[in-house]
Design a protein around this motif. Sequence first.
Motif, PDB file in Angstrom:
ATOM      1  N   GLU A   1       0.884  -1.162   0.000  1.00  0.00           N
ATOM      2  CA  GLU A   1       0.000   0.000   0.000  1.00  0.00           C
ATOM      3  C   GLU A   1       0.927   1.218   0.000  1.00  0.00           C
ATOM      4  O   GLU A   1       1.804   1.325   0.866  1.00  0.00           O
TER       5      GLU A   1
ATOM      6  N   HIS B   1       9.922  -1.180   4.597  1.00  0.00           N
ATOM      7  CA  HIS B   1      10.780  -1.496   5.737  1.00  0.00           C
ATOM      8  C   HIS B   1      11.295  -2.933   5.635  1.00  0.00           C
ATOM      9  O   HIS B   1      11.001  -3.638   4.647  1.00  0.00           O
TER      10      HIS B   1
ATOM     11  N   GLY C   1      10.419  -5.582   7.098  1.00  0.00           N
ATOM     12  CA  GLY C   1       9.345  -6.577   6.988  1.00  0.00           C
ATOM     13  C   GLY C   1       8.944  -6.750   5.534  1.00  0.00           C
ATOM     14  O   GLY C   1       8.773  -7.873   5.042  1.00  0.00           O
ATOM     15  N   HIS C   2       8.840  -5.627   4.822  1.00  0.00           N
ATOM     16  CA  HIS C   2       8.524  -5.718   3.392  1.00  0.00           C
ATOM     17  C   HIS C   2       9.636  -6.456   2.649  1.00  0.00           C
ATOM     18  O   HIS C   2       9.372  -7.225   1.722  1.00  0.00           O
TER      19      HIS C   2
ATOM     20  N   LYS D   1      11.346  -8.841   3.663  1.00  0.00           N
ATOM     21  CA  LYS D   1      11.145 -10.284   3.836  1.00  0.00           C
ATOM     22  C   LYS D   1      10.136 -10.788   2.797  1.00  0.00           C
ATOM     23  O   LYS D   1      10.359 -11.806   2.138  1.00  0.00           O
ATOM     24  N   SER D   2       9.050 -10.037   2.649  1.00  0.00           N
ATOM     25  CA  SER D   2       8.010 -10.431   1.698  1.00  0.00           C
ATOM     26  C   SER D   2       8.507 -10.325   0.247  1.00  0.00           C
ATOM     27  O   SER D   2       8.226 -11.187  -0.592  1.00  0.00           O
TER      28      SER D   2
ATOM     29  N   LEU E   1       0.742 -14.702  -1.334  1.00  0.00           N
ATOM     30  CA  LEU E   1       1.396 -14.846  -0.028  1.00  0.00           C
ATOM     31  C   LEU E   1       1.203 -13.597   0.812  1.00  0.00           C
ATOM     32  O   LEU E   1       1.437 -12.489   0.343  1.00  0.00           O
ATOM     33  N   CYS E   2       0.749 -13.792   2.023  1.00  0.00           N
ATOM     34  CA  CYS E   2       0.525 -12.637   2.888  1.00  0.00           C
ATOM     35  C   CYS E   2       0.881 -12.999   4.323  1.00  0.00           C
ATOM     36  O   CYS E   2       1.221 -14.145   4.621  1.00  0.00           O
TER      37      CYS E   2
ATOM     38  N   GLU F   1      -1.877 -12.199   9.837  1.00  0.00           N
ATOM     39  CA  GLU F   1      -3.109 -11.529  10.294  1.00  0.00           C
ATOM     40  C   GLU F   1      -4.226 -11.639   9.261  1.00  0.00           C
ATOM     41  O   GLU F   1      -5.372 -11.320   9.537  1.00  0.00           O
TER      42      GLU F   1
ATOM     43  N   PHE G   1       2.312 -16.370   6.180  1.00  0.00           N
ATOM     44  CA  PHE G   1       3.555 -16.580   6.942  1.00  0.00           C
ATOM     45  C   PHE G   1       3.649 -15.471   7.996  1.00  0.00           C
ATOM     46  O   PHE G   1       2.928 -14.472   7.910  1.00  0.00           O
ATOM     47  N   SER G   2       4.542 -15.661   8.963  1.00  0.00           N
ATOM     48  CA  SER G   2       4.584 -14.699  10.074  1.00  0.00           C
ATOM     49  C   SER G   2       5.324 -13.420   9.688  1.00  0.00           C
ATOM     50  O   SER G   2       6.231 -13.425   8.859  1.00  0.00           O
ATOM     51  N   ARG G   3       4.926 -12.339  10.312  1.00  0.00           N
ATOM     52  CA  ARG G   3       5.552 -11.039  10.078  1.00  0.00           C
ATOM     53  C   ARG G   3       6.939 -11.009  10.687  1.00  0.00           C
ATOM     54  O   ARG G   3       7.223 -11.751  11.618  1.00  0.00           O
ATOM     55  N   MET G   4       7.749 -10.136  10.202  1.00  0.00           N
ATOM     56  CA  MET G   4       9.055  -9.944  10.818  1.00  0.00           C
ATOM     57  C   MET G   4       8.936  -8.805  11.838  1.00  0.00           C
ATOM     58  O   MET G   4       8.399  -7.744  11.541  1.00  0.00           O
TER      59      MET G   4
ATOM     60  N   MET H   1       7.975  -1.742  13.329  1.00  0.00           N
ATOM     61  CA  MET H   1       8.005  -2.009  11.905  1.00  0.00           C
ATOM     62  C   MET H   1       6.801  -1.386  11.205  1.00  0.00           C
ATOM     63  O   MET H   1       6.889  -1.028  10.044  1.00  0.00           O
ATOM     64  N   SER H   2       5.694  -1.281  11.918  1.00  0.00           N
ATOM     65  CA  SER H   2       4.494  -0.856  11.201  1.00  0.00           C
ATOM     66  C   SER H   2       4.609   0.593  10.712  1.00  0.00           C
ATOM     67  O   SER H   2       5.066   1.481  11.434  1.00  0.00           O
TER      68      SER H   2
HETATM   69  P1  ATP Z   1       2.356  -1.941   7.793  1.00  0.00           P
HETATM   70  O1  ATP Z   1       1.631  -2.357   9.030  1.00  0.00           O
HETATM   71  O2  ATP Z   1       3.794  -1.682   8.020  1.00  0.00           O
HETATM   72  O3  ATP Z   1       1.649  -0.838   7.061  1.00  0.00           O
HETATM   73  P2  ATP Z   1       1.231  -3.630   5.863  1.00  0.00           P
HETATM   74  O4  ATP Z   1       1.101  -5.105   5.880  1.00  0.00           O
HETATM   75  O5  ATP Z   1      -0.003  -2.837   6.021  1.00  0.00           O
HETATM   76  O6  ATP Z   1       2.326  -3.221   6.892  1.00  0.00           O
HETATM   77  P3  ATP Z   1       1.585  -3.347   3.070  1.00  0.00           P
HETATM   78  O7  ATP Z   1       2.187  -2.226   2.308  1.00  0.00           O
HETATM   79  O8  ATP Z   1       0.146  -3.569   2.923  1.00  0.00           O
HETATM   80  O9  ATP Z   1       1.963  -3.134   4.583  1.00  0.00           O
HETATM   81  O10 ATP Z   1       2.388  -4.685   2.815  1.00  0.00           O
HETATM   82  C1  ATP Z   1       2.805  -5.196   1.579  1.00  0.00           C
HETATM   83  C2  ATP Z   1       3.221  -6.624   1.776  1.00  0.00           C
HETATM   84  O11 ATP Z   1       4.295  -6.714   2.689  1.00  0.00           O
HETATM   85  C3  ATP Z   1       2.099  -7.462   2.336  1.00  0.00           C
HETATM   86  O12 ATP Z   1       2.034  -8.674   1.638  1.00  0.00           O
HETATM   87  C4  ATP Z   1       2.474  -7.666   3.763  1.00  0.00           C
HETATM   88  O13 ATP Z   1       1.969  -8.843   4.283  1.00  0.00           O
HETATM   89  C5  ATP Z   1       4.006  -7.646   3.714  1.00  0.00           C
HETATM   90  N1  ATP Z   1       4.528  -7.175   4.998  1.00  0.00           N
HETATM   91  C6  ATP Z   1       4.283  -6.007   5.612  1.00  0.00           C
HETATM   92  N2  ATP Z   1       4.889  -5.952   6.811  1.00  0.00           N
HETATM   93  C7  ATP Z   1       5.551  -7.124   6.960  1.00  0.00           C
HETATM   94  C8  ATP Z   1       6.370  -7.683   7.988  1.00  0.00           C
HETATM   95  N3  ATP Z   1       6.626  -7.025   9.106  1.00  0.00           N
HETATM   96  N4  ATP Z   1       6.888  -8.916   7.787  1.00  0.00           N
HETATM   97  C9  ATP Z   1       6.653  -9.579   6.659  1.00  0.00           C
HETATM   98  N5  ATP Z   1       5.892  -9.127   5.657  1.00  0.00           N
HETATM   99  C10 ATP Z   1       5.337  -7.905   5.795  1.00  0.00           C
END
Ligand code: ATP
Length: 549
Positions: free
Chosen positions: A35, A41, A43-44, A46-47, A229-230, A233, A259-262, A269-270
């Motif tokens: 989005e 970051h 976490g992204h 990782k994805s 893959l998401c 949550e 899969f689990s978030r990092m 991270m959010s």
């Molecule tokens: P945030 O809470 O930081 O806004 P988000 O999931 O809303 O995270 P998106 O931009 O919607 O952020 O995420 C794009 C992709 O990255 C999604 O598939 C999401 O699951 C993955 N993603 C986001 N944060 C993480 C994380 N901490 N670990 C692994 N994957 C992540």
Amino acid sequence: MEKQKKITSNFIYKIIHKDLFINKYKYIHTRFPPEPNGYLHLGHAKSICLNFNLAKIFKGKCNLRFDDTNPNTKHEKYINKIKNDILWLGFKWDGKTRYSSDYFDQIYNFAIKLIKKNLAYVEELSLKEVRKNRGSLTRKGKQSPYRNRKIKENLILFEKMKNGEFKEGSACLRAKINMQSSCVLMRDPILYRIRFKNHHRTKNKWCIYPTYDFSHCISDSIENITHSLCTLEFQENKKLYNWILKKVSTDFVPKQYEFSRMNLEYSIMSKRKLKILIEKKLVSGWNDPRIPTLAGIRRRGYTASSIREFCNRIGITKQESTISESMLEFFIKKELNFNSYRLMAVINPLLLIIENFPDEYEEKIEISNHPYNNMGKRTVIFNKKIYIERSDFMENPKLEYKRLSLGKKVKLRNSYIIKANRIEKNKHGYITKVYCNYYSNIKKNNYKFSKLGIIHWVSEKNNIPAEFRFYDRLFTHPNPEKLDNFLSFFNKDSLIIKHGFIEKNIKKHHINYPVQFERIGYFFADKFNYKKDYPVFNLTAKLSSYLNR
Ligand code: ATP
Ligand code: MG
């Protein structure tokens, strides 16, 4: 090899491997769907590594799709930053950049289809009431009085919604599923809401926008995504994902896996929370070196390859886990130990006067830029007055102290052995000078003296003043992400600015290349603040020897 081994051991790899083996698909197609409401970051990352690497290994494709269903004037600001970060990480998406908004027409038609199948209705209760009636895990849902509207009426009302004849918040489109479902998400979820907002791509064409749940599965299906893959949550949302695709009967049905978030220790991270830190000016922006955005840690000197290796090694599981900072540091240190230029810097200087060294004489010493890599040599100037770290001298040391003290010998890195004779203090008792002798007759690499402590130094005359930005953990709590009052655990010492001196050998190429200031740590020049006569360096990671001081 290592990288390959780790990826192939994760459960999603195994699922895909099997799907291809049994010919369920001819090839796979994944996607990364950010989005555009902030910077990427770790976490992204990782994805991204997961989605793009799977596509690469199985010779499939990976799309980049911006999830821009929620109109937001800030979207444009982030899109290019996100694209650049993905490219910097070393990945390239298949074909053009995609947007959920590309499919607004199709998504709208699917909504009409649901209404016609009596599977969606126009709700006129307020959002607050909708929420209340939805119930909870322990409280049953309550049907809306608008639930049993006729199909024709729903079609007319939805058309009115689309034409802007309803006020924002006064109506929405809901799926007609089951208000008694044990899964709260399935209790007639909202599919469309009214937003009188300009969209960065469709401008003012629409005033109704699909929700994430409605648009995401349809977008995946339109793009023929095989494995969607998401993060965990969305596990509950899967029921809705599958319901929508089944009821609108798309040609292609992707399958969702979670899969689990990092999470990173002592950090957050959010994006939503990172934004709060930025808005409150606790950090300088999305590229502040303290926050785990890719822009931030890149500014700090982290390389794309170290992040890729880190992401691949932590693996993909369904278990919640919080990664330690030292794990992240491990991969960058390994790389920097191998390829960073060595230079000497003194951060908290103490003046040393070498009494038996000729007054105006400048000795040129040739030094290797790396202990074992062929990275060339440089010349440093040694003269009568030099700076050493204040912490490398002690007036009354313990027996095991291996650095400089009165009457004791120490080796100056890449240079002579010296012995301290006497000190000078100011009226507050603060040591201002240390007088030494040097041993011109002892060869610099004499093995007999190899047990002596070694300290680094910089010429007092031949140096450049510089700024060193030391970064520490962002929070004093190991899991701030889980706390409502996370801000009260913000580490006020997360940035400490120090001033010191570096040898005059800092060259243009060091600006884009990591350096190790010997015995201190790895640093990366800060491009935004760098001046030729006053360079600024960001700490990437301290050396363990520095931690012990
Ligand atoms: P945030 O809470 O930081 O806004 P988000 O999931 O809303 O995270 P998106 O931009 O919607 O952020 O995420 C794009 C992709 O990255 C999604 O598939 C999401 O699951 C993955 N993603 C986001 N944060 C993480 C994380 N901490 N670990 C692994 N994957 C992540
Ligand atoms: Mg989000």
